[in-house]
Scaffold this motif. Structure first.
Motif, PDB file in Angstrom:
ATOM      1  N   GLU A   1      13.546 -10.290   0.733  1.00  0.00           N
ATOM      2  CA  GLU A   1      13.071 -11.280  -0.255  1.00  0.00           C
ATOM      3  C   GLU A   1      11.785 -10.977  -0.960  1.00  0.00           C
ATOM      4  O   GLU A   1      11.499 -11.350  -1.907  1.00  0.00           O
ATOM      5  CB  GLU A   1      12.889 -12.623   0.537  1.00  0.00           C
ATOM      6  N   GLY A   2      10.686 -10.047  -0.073  1.00  0.00           N
ATOM      7  CA  GLY A   2       9.515  -9.948  -1.023  1.00  0.00           C
ATOM      8  C   GLY A   2       9.516  -8.667  -1.736  1.00  0.00           C
ATOM      9  O   GLY A   2       9.939  -8.386  -2.730  1.00  0.00           O
ATOM     10  N   ILE A   3       8.739  -7.612  -0.991  1.00  0.00           N
ATOM     11  CA  ILE A   3       8.521  -6.389  -1.742  1.00  0.00           C
ATOM     12  C   ILE A   3       9.047  -5.167  -0.682  1.00  0.00           C
ATOM     13  O   ILE A   3       8.724  -5.409   0.493  1.00  0.00           O
ATOM     14  CB  ILE A   3       7.076  -6.176  -1.837  1.00  0.00           C
ATOM     15  N   PRO A   4       9.881  -4.375  -0.990  1.00  0.00           N
ATOM     16  CA  PRO A   4      10.384  -3.928  -2.481  1.00  0.00           C
ATOM     17  C   PRO A   4      11.572  -4.677  -2.824  1.00  0.00           C
ATOM     18  O   PRO A   4      12.158  -4.276  -3.517  1.00  0.00           O
ATOM     19  CB  PRO A   4      10.474  -2.633  -2.212  1.00  0.00           C
ATOM     20  N   GLY A   5      11.705  -5.864  -2.552  1.00  0.00           N
ATOM     21  CA  GLY A   5      13.199  -6.576  -2.765  1.00  0.00           C
ATOM     22  C   GLY A   5      13.011  -7.306  -4.101  1.00  0.00           C
ATOM     23  O   GLY A   5      12.647  -6.942  -5.101  1.00  0.00           O
TER      24      GLY A   5
ATOM     25  N   PHE B   1       5.392  -1.471 -10.846  1.00  0.00           N
ATOM     26  CA  PHE B   1       4.948  -2.485 -10.061  1.00  0.00           C
ATOM     27  C   PHE B   1       4.814  -3.903 -10.758  1.00  0.00           C
ATOM     28  O   PHE B   1       4.625  -3.880 -11.876  1.00  0.00           O
ATOM     29  CB  PHE B   1       3.626  -2.211  -9.424  1.00  0.00           C
ATOM     30  N   PRO B   2       5.076  -5.105 -10.012  1.00  0.00           N
ATOM     31  CA  PRO B   2       5.031  -6.048 -10.685  1.00  0.00           C
ATOM     32  C   PRO B   2       3.580  -6.579 -11.070  1.00  0.00           C
ATOM     33  O   PRO B   2       2.815  -6.423 -10.096  1.00  0.00           O
ATOM     34  CB  PRO B   2       5.907  -7.154  -9.830  1.00  0.00           C
ATOM     35  N   LYS B   3       3.467  -7.451 -12.028  1.00  0.00           N
ATOM     36  CA  LYS B   3       1.958  -7.971 -12.332  1.00  0.00           C
ATOM     37  C   LYS B   3       1.765  -9.152 -11.353  1.00  0.00           C
ATOM     38  O   LYS B   3       0.688  -9.487 -11.091  1.00  0.00           O
ATOM     39  CB  LYS B   3       2.025  -8.078 -13.856  1.00  0.00           C
TER      40      LYS B   3
ATOM     41  N   THR C   1       0.957  -1.411  -0.015  1.00  0.00           N
ATOM     42  CA  THR C   1       0.117   0.187  -0.007  1.00  0.00           C
ATOM     43  C   THR C   1       0.836   1.349  -0.062  1.00  0.00           C
ATOM     44  O   THR C   1       0.574   2.339  -0.429  1.00  0.00           O
ATOM     45  CB  THR C   1      -0.790  -0.093   1.293  1.00  0.00           C
ATOM     46  N   LYS C   2       2.210   1.166   0.401  1.00  0.00           N
ATOM     47  CA  LYS C   2       3.106   2.319   0.640  1.00  0.00           C
ATOM     48  C   LYS C   2       3.876   2.517  -0.694  1.00  0.00           C
ATOM     49  O   LYS C   2       4.594   3.522  -0.782  1.00  0.00           O
ATOM     50  CB  LYS C   2       3.930   2.074   1.878  1.00  0.00           C
TER      51      LYS C   2
END
Length: 655
Positions: free
Chosen positions: A482-486, A424-426, A415-416
């Motif tokens: 590992e996830g977002i925004p990584g 952004f990734p699909k 959300t941030k």
């Protein structure tokens, strides 16, 4: 190809003709003729004659401007055509590469050769190497680098760089351990089938069974490679054998190999087949075929590997560093160059690590004062390492709680993202526990990119084997990395890029990839996250971990540190639990140089970011900066810096 070259040649001839025509119009000789023929008029010097001369000059300038624009347009078109020719070549080469790897086809979501494994033989490796080197040479013959678009030139350089790096590492291809606890084939086989082989039809199930029956040849080929390396004096340290044999035991644990719950592969196959919309009899038939394949093919292949490991153990030593290998110093330097994409020496990296450890310790002391800890710095580390408030229970409830909260952290970050990103990734992202069959030996956390066709989401794997190795104060930074925004932002976006050659979409430069991961642990601090001081300490602990890696990796492989010496350095200088430190050192031993890429990559990203901020001032946009970093896919650090320099140049020239 000949036809396209002919078209290009005609285009270039046209460009040259246009250029010559422009020079004739604007040449000094032509200007002199104009002045000579106009001499009588100039002598009269009437206002009408002066106006006429001025008008002629204007026409001349307009004609020159038009010719230059035409020339620029022709040159630009030629560059586009040359780049299209290059990209067609890349597409052919990538298709050829895919065709040589049934497993890569599966990872891309394709179901061609769905029943096959890759050829693991050294002969196949040599053949692939020769083909790739020939492709790089052919590219230089077919394409004029100077005639390409800027992006075409980048792709050209990356393709050539890949070939050069491959050439430098190829003589050391036997130096990488075939069977180890990190990337060993003994665990990658079940991980591949479980995580990547989808079963959506009976034919998919049949292909899975054929792959089970193909394991003796595939695993046996890797065993042959390990034996070949051992004959050259290349084998892992003694402690690695225990890890690998444990993995083998876990693969063969349970039905149909023994009493108890289903083994990992049998359970996976059953779950996938039972989800099919077919009759119970058809399901039973498939399950019985898999049962037979596991007993007659899989079990003997793994038992053969286990027996060889047991017999070879007596030849192994407790020497840990790559210095023990044939020409080990050169091998390690080549690994450092490949991992960091720099020419930094082991000594320079070691010194950099010591410096960064000292800096981060200073920031940690500030947090220690902020939380009003009563004790010294060493005692604060011990408090963070052992206090129960920072660890979830080592049961199913504790593990599920960890997965749930890690998922919530990622969902909140989503959300941030618009405050710092435009792109952004699909693909979706899920958080998953590392499977029990490999969790004892696997790393702390890792990421698996999504399938290109959208059939599989990106996955952040958290290793919850020992909950005391997963402190909650590190949960936030680990989820972002590992996830977002990584990695998910980076790798999913990379393979979703348009008009970029596929070899770039699926390529990997560790300093770029892991540098980004570490940078995106820090970035949320600037975005307002890490409000809990202990969580912020966790962020620093993760950064400290990567700084300490520079010290211990070079210590092990260049300075001949022992496993115990390197472990003690981490225990003294980081707050991580002992089990975490032991597992980390064991990882660095079998993956020389890889751990140095994180901090070096992060420092370069921060360096070029601040360089851009200083040059662009109020025009600097963090979101645009991130776009530049992600728009090219994985690239060496030198190319990353070039792209940011170009962005700075374009921005400052416009302002």
């Amino acid at each position: 190809m000949r036809h396209s070259v002919s078209i290009l040649a005609l285009t270039l001839v046209a460009a040259c003709a246009s250029s010559t025509e422009t020079r004739d119009i604007a040449s000094p000789e032509t200007a002199q003729k104009v002045q000579t023929s106009a001499a009588p008029a100039e002598e009269v010097q009437t206002p009408t004659a002066m106006e006429a001369a001025t008008g002629a000059s204007a026409v001349l300038k307009d004609t020159t401007k038009e010719a230059r624009a035409k020339q620029a347009q022709t040159t630009e078109q030629a560059a586009i055509e040359e780049t299209e020719k290059l990209y067609a070549f890349f597409s052919e080469q990538f298709d050829a590469r895919i065709a040589r790897s049934p497993m890569f086809q599966t990872s891309l979501g394709l179901k061609t050769n769905y029943n096959q494994w890759d050829d693991p033989s050294d002969e196949a490796d040599i053949a692939h190497f020769k083909l790739d080197q020939a492709a790089a040479s052919l590219m230089e013959e077919l394409v004029d680098y100077d005639a390409l678009t800027p992006d075409g030139q980048l792709s050209y350089r990356l393709f050539k760089n890949n070939a050069l790096q491959q050439k430098s590492l190829f003589p050391f291809r036997h130096h990488n351990y075939v069977f180890d606890q990190m990337n060993g084939v003994q665990s990658s086989i079940p991980a591949f089938l479980i995580n990547q082989h989808r079963i959506k039809s009976v034919s998919d199930a049949d292909a899975y069974i054929e792959r089970l029956n193909g394991i003796p040849e595939y695993l046996g080929g890797h065993l042959k490679n390990a034996q070949m390396s051992a004959e050259k004096g290349i084998r892992p340290p003694k402690f690695v054998y225990k890890y690998v044999r444990s993995d083998i035991a876990n693969v063969l644990k349970g039905a149909p190999f023994s009493e108890g719950e289903d083994s990992p592969l049998f359970n996976d196959f059953k779950e996938k087949v039972n989800a099919l919309d077919i009759s119970s009899d058809e399901k039973l038939t498939l399950i019985m075929k898999a049962n037979a394949a596991l007993i007659t093919s899989v079990q003997p292949a793994y038992e053969q590997l286990s027996a060889w490991l047991e017999s070879d153990l007596e030849n192994a030593t407790d020497d840990d560093g790559s210095w023990k290998l044939p020409d080990g110093a050169s091998f390690y330097q080549q690994r450092l160059a490949a991992m960091t994409t720099t020419d930094l020496s082991a000594a320079e990296i070691h010194t950099l690590g010591l410096k960064e450890v000292d800096r981060i310790h200073s920031e940690m002391r500030n947090i220690m004062q902020k939380v009003e800890f009563k004790g010294n710095f060493k005692e604060f580390f011990e408090f963070m390492r052992t206090d129960p408030q920072f660890y979830y229970s080592s049961d199913e409830e504790g593990r599920q709680r960890y997965i749930k909260e890690a998922t919530q952290l990622i969902d909140t970050m989503k959300t941030k993202l618009p405050s710092a990103f435009n792109t952004f990734p699909k693909a979706d992202l899920i958080v998953k526990r590392v499977e029990p069959f490999r969790e004892k030996s696997a790393g702390k956390a890792f990421y698996q990119r999504p399938a290109a066709d959208g059939s599989r989401p990106g996955t952040y794997y958290a290793n919850l084997y020992n909950m005391n190795d997963m402190p909650t104060y590190q949960m936030e930074a680990l989820a972002y990395h590992e996830g977002i925004p990584g990695h998910h932002m980076q790798l999913a976006i990379s393979q979703e890029l348009e008009n970029v050659p596929r070899f770039r979409k699926y390529g990997r430069y560790t300093a770029y990839t892991e540098g980004w991961g570490l940078y995106t642990e820090y970035l949320p601090k600037e975005m307002g996250f890490y409000q809990d001081p202990y969580s912020d300490f966790g962020r620093l602990a993760m950064e400290l971990w990567r700084a300490a890696r520079l010290v211990v990796d070079t210590g092990i492989h260049d300075k001949k540190w022992t496993r115990e010496q390197a472990t003690q350095y981490l225990m003294t200088n980081t707050p991580n639990p002992e089990g975490d430190c032991i597992k980390a050192i064991d990882r660095y031993i079998v993956m020389p140089g890889q751990a140095t890429a994180y901090k070096i990559g992060m420092l370069k990203i921060l360096e070029v970011r601040e360089k851009a901020r200083a040059a662009m001032g109020a025009n600097f946009s963090l979101a645009e900066f991130h776009d530049i970093l992600l728009a090219s896919g994985p690239i060496p650090l030198s190319e990353l810096e070039l792209s940011i320099d170009q962005w700075i140049s374009e921005s400052t020239s416009q302002s």
